[in-house]
Scaffold this motif. Structure first.
Motif, PDB file in Angstrom:
ATOM      1  N   GLN A   1     -82.303 -51.470   1.814  1.00  0.00           N
ATOM      2  CA  GLN A   1     -82.236 -50.104   1.321  1.00  0.00           C
ATOM      3  C   GLN A   1     -81.243 -50.087   0.166  1.00  0.00           C
ATOM      4  O   GLN A   1     -80.030 -50.180   0.350  1.00  0.00           O
ATOM      5  CB  GLN A   1     -81.824 -49.124   2.420  1.00  0.00           C
ATOM      6  N   LEU A   2     -81.763 -49.981  -1.056  1.00  0.00           N
ATOM      7  CA  LEU A   2     -80.941 -50.054  -2.253  1.00  0.00           C
ATOM      8  C   LEU A   2     -80.194 -48.755  -2.511  1.00  0.00           C
ATOM      9  O   LEU A   2     -79.119 -48.755  -3.111  1.00  0.00           O
ATOM     10  CB  LEU A   2     -81.813 -50.402  -3.459  1.00  0.00           C
ATOM     11  N   SER A   3     -80.790 -47.652  -2.070  1.00  0.00           N
ATOM     12  CA  SER A   3     -80.177 -46.333  -2.199  1.00  0.00           C
ATOM     13  C   SER A   3     -80.879 -45.436  -1.187  1.00  0.00           C
ATOM     14  O   SER A   3     -81.839 -45.867  -0.527  1.00  0.00           O
ATOM     15  CB  SER A   3     -80.346 -45.788  -3.623  1.00  0.00           C
ATOM     16  N   PRO A   4     -80.466 -44.182  -1.019  1.00  0.00           N
ATOM     17  CA  PRO A   4     -81.157 -43.316  -0.053  1.00  0.00           C
ATOM     18  C   PRO A   4     -82.654 -43.146  -0.327  1.00  0.00           C
ATOM     19  O   PRO A   4     -83.406 -42.806   0.578  1.00  0.00           O
ATOM     20  CB  PRO A   4     -80.408 -41.986  -0.189  1.00  0.00           C
TER      21      PRO A   4
ATOM     22  N   GLY B   1    -102.779 -41.436  -5.428  1.00  0.00           N
ATOM     23  CA  GLY B   1    -101.477 -40.779  -5.445  1.00  0.00           C
ATOM     24  C   GLY B   1    -100.419 -41.588  -4.731  1.00  0.00           C
ATOM     25  O   GLY B   1    -100.625 -42.746  -4.351  1.00  0.00           O
ATOM     26  N   PRO B   2     -99.242 -40.985  -4.523  1.00  0.00           N
ATOM     27  CA  PRO B   2     -98.174 -41.652  -3.778  1.00  0.00           C
ATOM     28  C   PRO B   2     -98.631 -42.000  -2.357  1.00  0.00           C
ATOM     29  O   PRO B   2     -99.446 -41.292  -1.756  1.00  0.00           O
ATOM     30  CB  PRO B   2     -97.055 -40.608  -3.765  1.00  0.00           C
ATOM     31  N   ALA B   3     -98.104 -43.080  -1.814  1.00  0.00           N
ATOM     32  CA  ALA B   3     -98.415 -43.477  -0.435  1.00  0.00           C
ATOM     33  C   ALA B   3     -97.666 -42.571   0.530  1.00  0.00           C
ATOM     34  O   ALA B   3     -96.510 -42.214   0.300  1.00  0.00           O
ATOM     35  CB  ALA B   3     -98.021 -44.928  -0.211  1.00  0.00           C
ATOM     36  N   GLN B   4     -98.331 -42.193   1.614  1.00  0.00           N
ATOM     37  CA  GLN B   4     -97.705 -41.392   2.654  1.00  0.00           C
ATOM     38  C   GLN B   4     -97.233 -42.332   3.761  1.00  0.00           C
ATOM     39  O   GLN B   4     -98.050 -43.009   4.406  1.00  0.00           O
ATOM     40  CB  GLN B   4     -98.682 -40.365   3.205  1.00  0.00           C
TER      41      GLN B   4
ATOM     42  N   ARG C   1     -92.534 -39.592   4.307  1.00  0.00           N
ATOM     43  CA  ARG C   1     -92.106 -39.554   2.913  1.00  0.00           C
ATOM     44  C   ARG C   1     -93.289 -39.917   2.017  1.00  0.00           C
ATOM     45  O   ARG C   1     -94.123 -40.754   2.357  1.00  0.00           O
ATOM     46  CB  ARG C   1     -90.979 -40.561   2.640  1.00  0.00           C
ATOM     47  N   SER C   2     -93.337 -39.289   0.834  1.00  0.00           N
ATOM     48  CA  SER C   2     -94.241 -39.742  -0.220  1.00  0.00           C
ATOM     49  C   SER C   2     -93.519 -40.825  -1.010  1.00  0.00           C
ATOM     50  O   SER C   2     -92.337 -40.675  -1.353  1.00  0.00           O
ATOM     51  CB  SER C   2     -94.612 -38.589  -1.146  1.00  0.00           C
TER      52      SER C   2
ATOM     53  N   LEU D   1     -88.822 -43.112  -2.718  1.00  0.00           N
ATOM     54  CA  LEU D   1     -89.196 -42.015  -1.839  1.00  0.00           C
ATOM     55  C   LEU D   1     -88.928 -40.666  -2.497  1.00  0.00           C
ATOM     56  O   LEU D   1     -88.023 -40.531  -3.327  1.00  0.00           O
ATOM     57  CB  LEU D   1     -88.409 -42.111  -0.530  1.00  0.00           C
ATOM     58  N   ASP D   2     -89.702 -39.651  -2.078  1.00  0.00           N
ATOM     59  CA  ASP D   2     -89.510 -38.310  -2.622  1.00  0.00           C
ATOM     60  C   ASP D   2     -88.298 -37.606  -2.012  1.00  0.00           C
ATOM     61  O   ASP D   2     -87.765 -36.654  -2.588  1.00  0.00           O
ATOM     62  CB  ASP D   2     -90.765 -37.459  -2.423  1.00  0.00           C
TER      63      ASP D   2
END
Length: 576
Positions: free
Chosen positions: A318-321, A335-338, A353-354, A395-396
Motif C-alpha cells: 500500500q503506497l498511500s491510502p 470503466g474503473p474496476a469495482q 472501491r472503484s 482507488l476512488d
C-alpha cells in the motif's frame, strides 16, 4: 425351479457386468482397437482441416473412436483455438481417450457448440477394490483390486492419491467418512497392495472411516476433461463423461455465459464402476457471466457437484491510502474496476472501491510478504523474492486497515448463473458450492453429499475463492442426506452463511429459500449465520441429526439462526 433358473441368469448377468468396461469391449480384437485408433486420428486431422478452412460445422459419423495422441500443439485431444460460430456434432459417437489428458479445450473462442458424444478414458483415471484389512496403529490398509482394475494400479500409484470409501451393501459412498490422501507402500506377494492413509488434518484411518470389508476407489488428479477458457457464449449439449481425471467441466476467465444442457457425468452402464469423475462436476471461475446448467446429471464424483466463484486477490504493497500494488487480476468492462476489500485476518468488510487499473508489470515479492495473512492454497505462488505479475491501482476513496487486505473483482464472479432441473447424486464434498450473486437454483434433486448440499460463503481463507453470495433464489429443490461426513462442524444440509461476524462482515444477503424439501440431514437442516435479509418460506424438513460426530452436540432445532438480521420463517413444515 423357475426361480432358481432366474437367479442363475441374474448371477450370470452380474458377472458379465463385473468389469471396468462393457462386456462387448472384451470382444474387440487388437485389429479392432487399431481400427478405432486409425478412425480417431483421421477424425482429428479432418477437424483441424475444417477449422483451418473456416467451416462452420463438423459432423462425426456415428461410431466408436479411440484417440492415442493429443493435438500436436496442445495437451488436449480436441482443440478449438480462436474459433467463432462453430458446431461440432459427435452424432452419438463414443470417444475413448488413451492418455489422461484434456478431452476438449476451447480457448479464446465464441459461440462454439459441442454436442452429442460420450467420452471415456481407457485406462481409467481410478482403480477400485476392497479394503481387506486395516492396521489402525500404523494407519495402513491392504487393498485388493477388483477383477479388471489391477491394470490401473501401477500407473495410478505414481500420482498423488486420494480415496473414497463405499458401503459394500449398496455400493454408495459411505456415510460419515472424512477426506483422506493415500500413498502406496508396496505390492504384496499375492497381488494385493499395502497402502498408507493420510487423513486430512492428520486424522487417523479409523476416524476417516476405514473398516475391513469396505469398498474403495483410489484416484489421482491430472487433467480437466472439458475446459473452456477466455471464451464467450459456448454451449455443450448431450455430452456425457463416463470418467474424468480431474474436474469434469471447467470454465475459467472471459465473458462466460456458457450453457450446459443434458450433460451427464455418470458411471458407465454395463460396468461395476463405483464412481465417475475424480473432482468437481462443474466449476466456473472468474468469468463475467455465470453458466446455465439445464437438465444435467451427476452420479458419484470426488469433489463438489458445482462450484461457481471468483478469486480473492492479494495486496502486495500500500503506497498511500489510495495507491496499491496488487496481484494481477481479472476484470471486465471499459470503466474503473469495482473491487470489494476484506481485511485478511478477521474478514472484516472494508467496502467497495472503484479502481483505475494500470498495466501488468513484473514485480518481485518483498521479503516481508504482506500478501499472506493466513495459510492459503496459492501461497507457493507468492514466495518472497519470487517474480510475479502485478498491477498498480488507484482507488476512488482511501483504504485504511491495520492488516493487509485482500479483494475480489466484482465483474469476475460468475454472476447471473442458473441451475435448473438437474439431478446430482453422491458427492464426496459439497453439493452446490455457490460463491456468486444474482442467481436462480430451482427444481433440482441433490441426493447425498458428505458436506452441505448448498453453501453460500466465500472462502477467503485456504482456497481464496470469492465472493460471499447475494441475491439468490433457491426454490422447489429436494436435498437428501446433506452434511453426512464425520468432520463437519455443524452437519447442516444447507449453510446460508458468511465468514466473520455480522457487525463487520461482508454478509450473505437477499436470499429467498422457498418450497424446498430437506430430508435426513447430518445435523440441522438449515444453518443461517452472518446473514441479512433471508426468507425461509414453505419448506418441508424431515429428519435431522442423522450423523453422530464425537464432540459435536446434536442440533437443537431443524433451523438454526445465529448472528443474523431480518431472517423470516413462514410456513415451514418440520418433522424432526
Amino acid at each position: 425351479m423357475k426361480s432358481i433358473f432366474f437367479l442363475l441368469l441374474l448371477t450370470c448377468g452380474l458377472l458379465l457386468e463385473a468389469a471396468p468396461f462393457p462386456a462387448e469391449n472384451s470382444r474387440w480384437t487388437a485389429a479392432d482397437l487399431d481400427a478405432q485408433r486409425a478412425a480417431g486420428a483421421g477424425l482429428q486431422r479432418e477437424l483441424r482441416q475444417a477449422l483451418k478452412t473456416g467451416k462452420k460445422e463438423f459432423r462425426v459419423p456415428k461410431g466408436v473412436y479411440r484417440f492415442a495422441e493429443t493435438d500436436p500443439k496442445a495437451a488436449a485431444f480436441f482443440r478449438f483455438l480462436e474459433v467463432k460460430d462453430f458446431t461440432f456434432d459427435g452424432g452419438g459417437s463414443e470417444f475413448y481417450l488413451e492418455k489422461l489428458e484434456t478431452a476438449v479445450s476451447v480457448y479464446k473462442s465464441e459461440n462454439v457448440t459441442i454436442r452429442n458424444l460420450s467420452i471415456d478414458y481407457d485406462p481409467l483415471p481410478f482403480t477400485q477394490g476392497e479394503v481387506v484389512s486395516v492396521d489402525y496403529s500404523n494407519n495402513t490398509f491392504v487393498f485388493r483390486p477388483d477383477p479388471g482394475y489391477g491394470a490401473f494400479c501401477e500407473p495410478m500409484f505414481k500420482l498423488s492419491l486420494r480415496g473414497i470409501l463405499f458401503d459394500r451393501a449398496d455400493r454408495r459412498m459411505k456415510l460419515g467418512q472424512t477426506g483422506f490422501g493415500l500413498a502406496m507402500k508396496r505390492k504384496l506377494d499375492n497381488g494385493d497392495y499395502l497402502v498408507q492413509v493420510r487423513g486430512f488434518y492428520n486424522r487417523p484411518a479409523q476416524v476417516c472411516g476405514f473398516e475391513p470389508g469396505d469398498l474403495i476407489t483410489i484416484l489421482g488428479r491430472t487433467a480437466r476433461a472439458v475446459k473452456t477458457e477466455v471464451s464467450a457464449g459456448c454451449a455443450f449439449e448431450n455430452v456425457t463423461l463416463y470418467s474424468s481425471p480431474f474436474v469434469c467441466f471447467v470454465e475459467n476467465v472471459g465473458q462466460g455465459g456458457h450453457t450446459y444442457t443434458n450433460c451427464r457425468i455418470v458411471k458407465r452402464p454395463g460396468t461395476d464402476r463405483l464412481m465417475s469423475g475424480n473432482a468437481d462436476g462443474f466449476n466456473s471461475a472468474s468469468v463475467l457471466r455465470g453458466p446455465k446448467l439445464l437438465n444435467c446429471e451427476i452420479d458419484t464424483i470426488g469433489d463438489d457437484f458445482v462450484n461457481f466463484h471468483g478469486v480473492y486477490y492479494r495486496v502486495f504493497e500500500q503506497l498511500s491510502p489510495t495507491e496499491l500494488v496488487v496481484q494481477s487480476f481479472h476484470f471486465y468492462g471499459d470503466g474503473p474496476a469495482q473491487l470489494s476489500f476484506l481485511e485478511s485476518k478477521s474478514w472484516k468488510a472494508l467496502g467497495v472501491r472503484s479502481a483505475t487499473v494500470g498495466a501488468p508489470f513484473t514485480y518481485t515479492v518483498p521479503e516481508k510478504n504482506s500478501a499472506v495473512g493466513r495459510v492459503w492454497a496459492a501461497a507457493g505462488n507468492f514466495k518472497p523474492g519470487q517474480k510475479v505479475q502485478a498491477r498498480r491501482i488507484t482507488l476512488d476513496k482511501p483504504l485504511e486497515t491495520a492488516a493487509p487486505p485482500i479483494f475480489a473483482s466484482l465483474s469476475a464472479i460468475a454472476a447471473g448463473a442458473e441451475i435448473r432441473n438437474c439431478t446430482f447424486r453422491n458427492s464426496l464434498a459439497r453439493g452446490i458450492r455457490f460463491q456468486s450473486r444474482d442467481a436462480v437454483i430451482e427444481n433440482n434433486l441433490l441426493d447425498r453429499a458428505q458436506s452441505p448440499h448448498l453453501t453460500t460463503a466465500g472462502q477467503p481463507g485456504f482456497w481464496g475463492e470469492s465472493i460471499t453470495s447475494a441475491n439468490l433464489v433457491i426454490r422447489n429443490n429436494t436435498f437428501i442426506e446433506g452434511g453426512m461426513d464425520g468432520q463437519g462442524k455443524t452437519g447442516a444440509a444447507i449453510e446460508i452463511t458468511a465468514p466473520g461476524e455480522l457487525a463487520a462482515a461482508e454478509c450473505v444477503e437477499h436470499i429467498r429459500f422457498e418450497n424446498n424439501k430437506i430430508l435426513r440431514s447430518g445435523g440441522p437442516a438449515i444453518l443461517v449465520r452472518t446473514a441479512r435479509d433471508v426468507q425461509l418460506k414453505d419448506n418441508r424438513i424431515d429428519g435431522i441429526n442423522r450423523v453422530a460426530v464425537p464432540g459435536r452436540a446434536p442440533a437443537k432445532a431443524a433451523i438454526v439462526v445465529e448472528d443474523s438480521a431480518d431472517v423470516t420463517e413462514n410456513g415451514n413444515r418440520i418433522t424432526p
